[in-house]
Design a protein around this motif. Structure first.
Motif, short mmCIF file in Angstrom:
data_model
loop_
_atom_site.label_atom_id
_atom_site.label_comp_id
_atom_site.label_asym_id
_atom_site.label_seq_id
_atom_site.Cartn_x
_atom_site.Cartn_y
_atom_site.Cartn_z
N ALA A 122 0.78 -1.10 0.01
CA ALA A 122 0.18 -0.11 -0.06
C ALA A 122 0.86 1.27 -0.22
N ASP A 123 2.20 1.17 0.71
CA ASP A 123 3.01 2.36 0.98
C ASP A 123 3.64 2.81 -0.51
N ARG A 124 3.55 1.59 -1.29
CA ARG A 124 4.18 1.82 -2.90
C ARG A 124 3.13 1.87 -3.90
N ASP A 125 1.88 2.06 -3.28
CA ASP A 125 0.77 2.35 -4.16
C ASP A 125 0.49 0.99 -5.34
N LEU A 126 0.57 -0.19 -4.58
CA LEU A 126 0.50 -1.49 -5.30
C LEU A 126 -0.95 -2.02 -4.62
N VAL A 127 -1.51 -2.69 -5.38
CA VAL A 127 -2.72 -3.55 -4.87
C VAL A 127 -2.13 -5.05 -4.46
N SER A 128 -2.72 -5.48 -3.43
CA SER A 128 -2.18 -6.84 -2.82
C SER A 128 -3.31 -7.77 -2.41
N GLU A 129 -3.20 -8.82 -2.86
CA GLU A 129 -4.35 -9.69 -2.31
C GLU A 129 -3.74 -11.17 -2.03
N SER A 130 -4.36 -11.77 -1.07
CA SER A 130 -3.80 -13.03 -0.60
C SER A 130 -4.63 -14.36 -1.19
N TYR A 131 -4.00 -15.32 -1.47
CA TYR A 131 -4.53 -16.52 -2.03
C TYR A 131 -3.92 -17.81 -1.61
#
Length: 164
Positions: A142-151
């Motif tokens: 989030a600090d690097r303006d990325l979207v992250s999701e866990s799978y």
């Protein structure tokens, strides 16, 4: 009988978390004594979790400050707390600054994923990791303006990053 299913247990109070910290500290003091390792314990409550940190100027503490070793000690400590309190514990253990070291390692993993994204990949998968580590990755992303999701499930749960 108290349930140990995390979904069936109400959120712990600050008093519950302080008790977890006390039980964890007693357990860890016993382990450190057995291993003949000097360490000062600090207890705190942060973000709905008991935090226990062990610090020492003694070089012997380094023997147990490797992030993988800390993860194993944390799981043992959680089990000891659960045994004493009858409640599932999400306590966090830090030994000799191991959490800062692990965060730096995770930042490097995210940076490597960013490099893949910069090279044209639509997404980048990170290795499986604990829920706490995945939370750190989500924060770093989030600090690097990325979207992250866990799978994935259980020990195979991992994080996938992509551009926003």
């Amino acid at each position: 009988m108290t349930s140990t299913d995390p979904a069936a247990v109400s959120e712990p109070t600050v008093e519950d978390l302080e008790r977890e910290g006390d039980v964890a500290a007693d357990f860890l003091e016993g382990l450190l004594d057995i291993a003949d390792i000097d360490g000062d314990l600090d207890l705190d409550v942060r973000q709905g979790r008991a935090y226990v940190s062990v610090e020492s100027e003694d070089a012997s503490l380094r023997a147990v400050s490797d992030p993988d070793t800390v993860q194993a000690l944390q799981e043992l400590t959680r089990l000891a707390v659960q045994n004493q309190t009858g409640r599932f514990s999400r306590l966090i253990l830090d030994v000799g600054g191991s959490r800062d070291v692990r965060r730096q390692q995770l930042e490097k993993l995210v940076d490597a994923a960013v490099a893949k994204l910069d090279e044209g990949a639509s997404q980048a998968s990170l290795p499986s990791m604990s829920s706490y580590e995945r939370k750190l990755v989500h924060d770093i992303a989030a600090d690097r303006d990325l979207v992250s999701e866990s799978y994935g499930e259980a020990s195979q749960r991992h994080t996938v990053l992509r551009r926003a």
